[in-house]
Motif scaffolding. Structure first.
Motif, PDB file in Angstrom:
ATOM      1  N   PHE A 163       0.843  -1.555  -0.274  1.00  0.00           N
ATOM      2  CA  PHE A 163      -0.113  -0.378  -0.297  1.00  0.00           C
ATOM      3  C   PHE A 163       0.976   1.232   0.105  1.00  0.00           C
ATOM      4  CE2 PHE A 163      -2.240   3.501   1.575  1.00  0.00           C
ATOM      5  CZ  PHE A 163      -3.576   3.584   1.117  1.00  0.00           C
ATOM      6  N   ILE A 164       1.469   0.761   1.194  1.00  0.00           N
ATOM      7  CA  ILE A 164       2.839   2.864   0.821  1.00  0.00           C
ATOM      8  C   ILE A 164       3.153   2.568   0.163  1.00  0.00           C
ATOM      9  CG2 ILE A 164       4.343   3.450   2.895  1.00  0.00           C
ATOM     10  CD1 ILE A 164       3.145   2.291   5.241  1.00  0.00           C
ATOM     11  N   ALA A 165       3.923   1.648  -0.768  1.00  0.00           N
ATOM     12  CA  ALA A 165       5.126   2.088  -1.843  1.00  0.00           C
ATOM     13  C   ALA A 165       4.498   2.284  -3.122  1.00  0.00           C
ATOM     14  CB  ALA A 165       5.641   0.238  -1.874  1.00  0.00           C
ATOM     15  N   THR A 166       2.908   1.812  -2.681  1.00  0.00           N
ATOM     16  CA  THR A 166       2.614   2.067  -3.732  1.00  0.00           C
ATOM     17  C   THR A 166       2.050   3.523  -4.426  1.00  0.00           C
ATOM     18  OG1 THR A 166       2.125  -0.374  -4.291  1.00  0.00           O
ATOM     19  CG2 THR A 166       0.347   1.527  -5.657  1.00  0.00           C
ATOM     20  N   SER A 167       1.423   3.953  -3.078  1.00  0.00           N
ATOM     21  CA  SER A 167       1.298   5.333  -3.106  1.00  0.00           C
ATOM     22  C   SER A 167       2.039   6.064  -3.128  1.00  0.00           C
ATOM     23  CB  SER A 167       0.893   5.771  -1.558  1.00  0.00           C
ATOM     24  OG  SER A 167       0.120   6.580  -1.060  1.00  0.00           O
ATOM     25  N   ALA A 168       3.506   5.692  -2.886  1.00  0.00           N
ATOM     26  CA  ALA A 168       4.848   6.525  -2.578  1.00  0.00           C
ATOM     27  C   ALA A 168       4.827   7.329  -3.822  1.00  0.00           C
ATOM     28  CB  ALA A 168       5.779   6.202  -1.969  1.00  0.00           C
ATOM     29  N   VAL A 169       5.084   6.104  -4.974  1.00  0.00           N
ATOM     30  CA  VAL A 169       5.425   5.940  -6.558  1.00  0.00           C
ATOM     31  C   VAL A 169       4.606   6.582  -7.015  1.00  0.00           C
ATOM     32  CG1 VAL A 169       5.005   4.542  -8.622  1.00  0.00           C
ATOM     33  CG2 VAL A 169       6.300   3.527  -6.590  1.00  0.00           C
ATOM     34  N   ILE A 170       3.384   6.207  -6.463  1.00  0.00           N
ATOM     35  CA  ILE A 170       2.322   7.210  -7.374  1.00  0.00           C
ATOM     36  C   ILE A 170       2.722   9.026  -7.112  1.00  0.00           C
ATOM     37  CG2 ILE A 170       0.054   8.560  -7.891  1.00  0.00           C
ATOM     38  CD1 ILE A 170      -0.644   5.158  -6.983  1.00  0.00           C
ATOM     39  N   ASP A 171       2.835   9.421  -6.216  1.00  0.00           N
ATOM     40  CA  ASP A 171       3.257  10.759  -5.184  1.00  0.00           C
ATOM     41  C   ASP A 171       3.951  10.857  -5.584  1.00  0.00           C
ATOM     42  OD1 ASP A 171       1.645  12.313  -3.630  1.00  0.00           O
ATOM     43  OD2 ASP A 171       2.469  11.547  -1.958  1.00  0.00           O
ATOM     44  N   LEU A 172       5.444  10.335  -6.027  1.00  0.00           N
ATOM     45  CA  LEU A 172       7.020  10.830  -6.242  1.00  0.00           C
ATOM     46  C   LEU A 172       6.715  11.556  -8.036  1.00  0.00           C
ATOM     47  CD1 LEU A 172      10.222  10.530  -6.321  1.00  0.00           C
ATOM     48  CD2 LEU A 172       9.482   8.479  -7.839  1.00  0.00           C
ATOM     49  N   GLY A 173       5.112  11.232  -9.277  1.00  0.00           N
ATOM     50  CA  GLY A 173       5.226  11.778  -9.794  1.00  0.00           C
ATOM     51  C   GLY A 173       4.721  12.501  -9.446  1.00  0.00           C
ATOM     52  N   VAL A 174       3.716  12.301  -8.852  1.00  0.00           N
ATOM     53  CA  VAL A 174       2.766  13.525  -8.765  1.00  0.00           C
ATOM     54  C   VAL A 174       3.427  15.155  -8.041  1.00  0.00           C
ATOM     55  CG1 VAL A 174       1.353  14.934  -6.930  1.00  0.00           C
ATOM     56  CG2 VAL A 174       0.857  12.808  -7.988  1.00  0.00           C
ATOM     57  N   ASP A 175       4.615  14.996  -7.412  1.00  0.00           N
ATOM     58  CA  ASP A 175       5.037  15.822  -6.646  1.00  0.00           C
ATOM     59  C   ASP A 175       5.816  16.136  -7.300  1.00  0.00           C
ATOM     60  OD1 ASP A 175       4.204  16.252  -4.126  1.00  0.00           O
ATOM     61  OD2 ASP A 175       5.203  14.146  -3.737  1.00  0.00           O
ATOM     62  N   PHE A 176       6.731  15.441  -8.521  1.00  0.00           N
ATOM     63  CA  PHE A 176       7.957  16.016  -9.765  1.00  0.00           C
ATOM     64  C   PHE A 176       7.540  16.552 -10.991  1.00  0.00           C
ATOM     65  CE2 PHE A 176       9.507  15.666 -13.333  1.00  0.00           C
ATOM     66  CZ  PHE A 176      11.282  16.022 -13.398  1.00  0.00           C
ATOM     67  N   SER A 177       5.813  15.668 -10.789  1.00  0.00           N
ATOM     68  CA  SER A 177       5.119  18.169 -11.956  1.00  0.00           C
ATOM     69  C   SER A 177       5.250  18.822 -11.168  1.00  0.00           C
ATOM     70  CB  SER A 177       4.077  16.686 -12.233  1.00  0.00           C
ATOM     71  OG  SER A 177       3.680  15.738 -12.845  1.00  0.00           O
ATOM     72  N   ARG A 178       4.047  18.572 -10.257  1.00  0.00           N
ATOM     73  CA  ARG A 178       3.368  20.206  -9.303  1.00  0.00           C
ATOM     74  C   ARG A 178       5.381  21.275  -8.723  1.00  0.00           C
ATOM     75  NH1 ARG A 178       1.473  18.950  -3.474  1.00  0.00           N
ATOM     76  NH2 ARG A 178       2.429  17.871  -3.001  1.00  0.00           N
ATOM     77  N   SER A 179       5.879  20.507  -8.952  1.00  0.00           N
ATOM     78  CA  SER A 179       7.337  20.988  -8.380  1.00  0.00           C
ATOM     79  C   SER A 179       7.561  21.661  -9.933  1.00  0.00           C
ATOM     80  CB  SER A 179       8.496  19.993  -8.281  1.00  0.00           C
ATOM     81  OG  SER A 179       8.056  19.149  -6.846  1.00  0.00           O
ATOM     82  N   ILE A 180       8.016  21.567 -10.728  1.00  0.00           N
ATOM     83  CA  ILE A 180       7.842  21.899 -12.621  1.00  0.00           C
ATOM     84  C   ILE A 180       7.004  23.441 -12.847  1.00  0.00           C
ATOM     85  CG2 ILE A 180       8.367  22.053 -14.201  1.00  0.00           C
ATOM     86  CD1 ILE A 180       8.902  18.903 -14.229  1.00  0.00           C
ATOM     87  N   VAL A 181       5.541  22.574 -12.327  1.00  0.00           N
ATOM     88  CA  VAL A 181       5.100  24.050 -12.606  1.00  0.00           C
ATOM     89  C   VAL A 181       4.983  24.630 -10.976  1.00  0.00           C
ATOM     90  CG1 VAL A 181       2.055  24.591 -12.430  1.00  0.00           C
ATOM     91  CG2 VAL A 181       3.115  22.850 -13.403  1.00  0.00           C
ATOM     92  N   TYR A 182       5.260  24.932 -10.077  1.00  0.00           N
ATOM     93  CA  TYR A 182       5.035  25.594  -8.616  1.00  0.00           C
ATOM     94  C   TYR A 182       6.588  26.715  -9.229  1.00  0.00           C
ATOM     95  CZ  TYR A 182       1.542  22.794  -5.947  1.00  0.00           C
ATOM     96  OH  TYR A 182       0.590  22.730  -5.446  1.00  0.00           O
ATOM     97  N   TYR A 183       7.502  25.815  -9.820  1.00  0.00           N
ATOM     98  CA  TYR A 183       9.048  26.514  -9.568  1.00  0.00           C
ATOM     99  C   TYR A 183       8.597  27.794 -11.456  1.00  0.00           C
ATOM    100  CZ  TYR A 183      13.416  28.148 -11.298  1.00  0.00           C
ATOM    101  OH  TYR A 183      15.309  28.648 -11.867  1.00  0.00           O
TER     102      TYR A 183
END
Length: 241
Positions: A163-183
């Motif tokens: 559960f945690i590993a799957t959630s973390a993989v999804i969140d990794l993609g989410v955070d990478f994408s939003r970091s670019i837009v936030y920048y």
């Protein structure tokens, strides 16, 4: 303000990481309201994205006993698409309104699942897509979508580690994408970057402690405590605005 209460801030971040690990929601659902007491809302979004990016890499390292590829595909792709949309739209809203919305969102979400204890989402690809889209939009706009993602993931009956590993993989993609837009939006400030190495260390310690706790208790035992804490954080977010 941060320099005066730096120790308090670090302690609360550590607590957020522990609770985010054990509860399966991710630390941002706790970190965003906590950081909102010390920074303006747009800075919180930028710091959260960078901090959570490293936090999820650490979680994948700690919980690497298998990842559900089907869920990553159906939930992760919509989350990544919609987080970029939410991150872009965040610049058009008054930060105070977003803070109120965040508080209200946390209150409603926690109350729904505290009152309707048997409420569950069916294990369907369509629900994974909807949950991914909503969690991504929430993460981009409000800084946190882990609660929605966690609730959606719970339908797929994974063990705690998966559960945690799957959630973390999804969140990794989410955070990478939003970091670019936030920048691009100007939310990531150079004078805040000194916090990232410190937060990474806190994340490692918090994830380690959370993993130890998780080995001794069931996720169901901790669920009510986490939901009550989310409720209190939501109330505190609205009061502090």
């Amino acid at each position: 303000m941060l320099s005066k209460y730096f120790g308090v801030f670090i302690f609360l971040v550590l607590l957020a990481e522990i609770l985010g690990t054990v509860g399966g929601f991710g630390s941002s659902v706790f970190f965003v309201p906590v950081a909102n007491f010390f920074f303006d809302f747009q800075s919180v979004l930028g710091i959260t994205a960078l901090f959570h990016l490293s936090s999820n890499i650490i979680k994948i390292g700690f919980f690497r006993k298998g990842i559900d590829k089907r869920v990553v595909l159906y939930l992760g792709i919509p989350a990544i698409i919609f987080v970029s949309l939410g991150a872009y739209l965040s610049q058009f809203f008054d930060p105070k309104i977003l803070t109120y919305f965040l508080g209200g969102f946390l209150i409603i979400l926690s109350l729904v699942f505290l009152i309707f204890r048997q409420l569950k989402i069916k294990d369907k690809n369509s629900n994974a897509v909807i949950g991914g889209a909503l969690s991504g939009l929430s993460a981009g706009l409000l800084g946190t979508g882990g609660a929605i993602r966690g609730i959606t993931l719970s339908a797929f009956k994974m063990n705690k580690e998966k559960f945690i590993a799957t959630s973390a993989v999804i969140d990794l993609g989410v955070d990478f994408s939003r970091s670019i837009v936030y920048y691009q939006n100007g939310y990531i400030h150079k004078h805040d970057l000194y916090l990232i190495p410190i937060l990474i260390i806190v994340s490692i310690v918090g994830t380690y402690i959370g993993k130890k706790i998780l080995n001794k208790i069931s996720q169901d035992q901790f669920r009510n405590f986490v939901l009550i804490l989310i409720l209190l954080i939501g109330i505190a977010s609205i009061i502090s605005t």
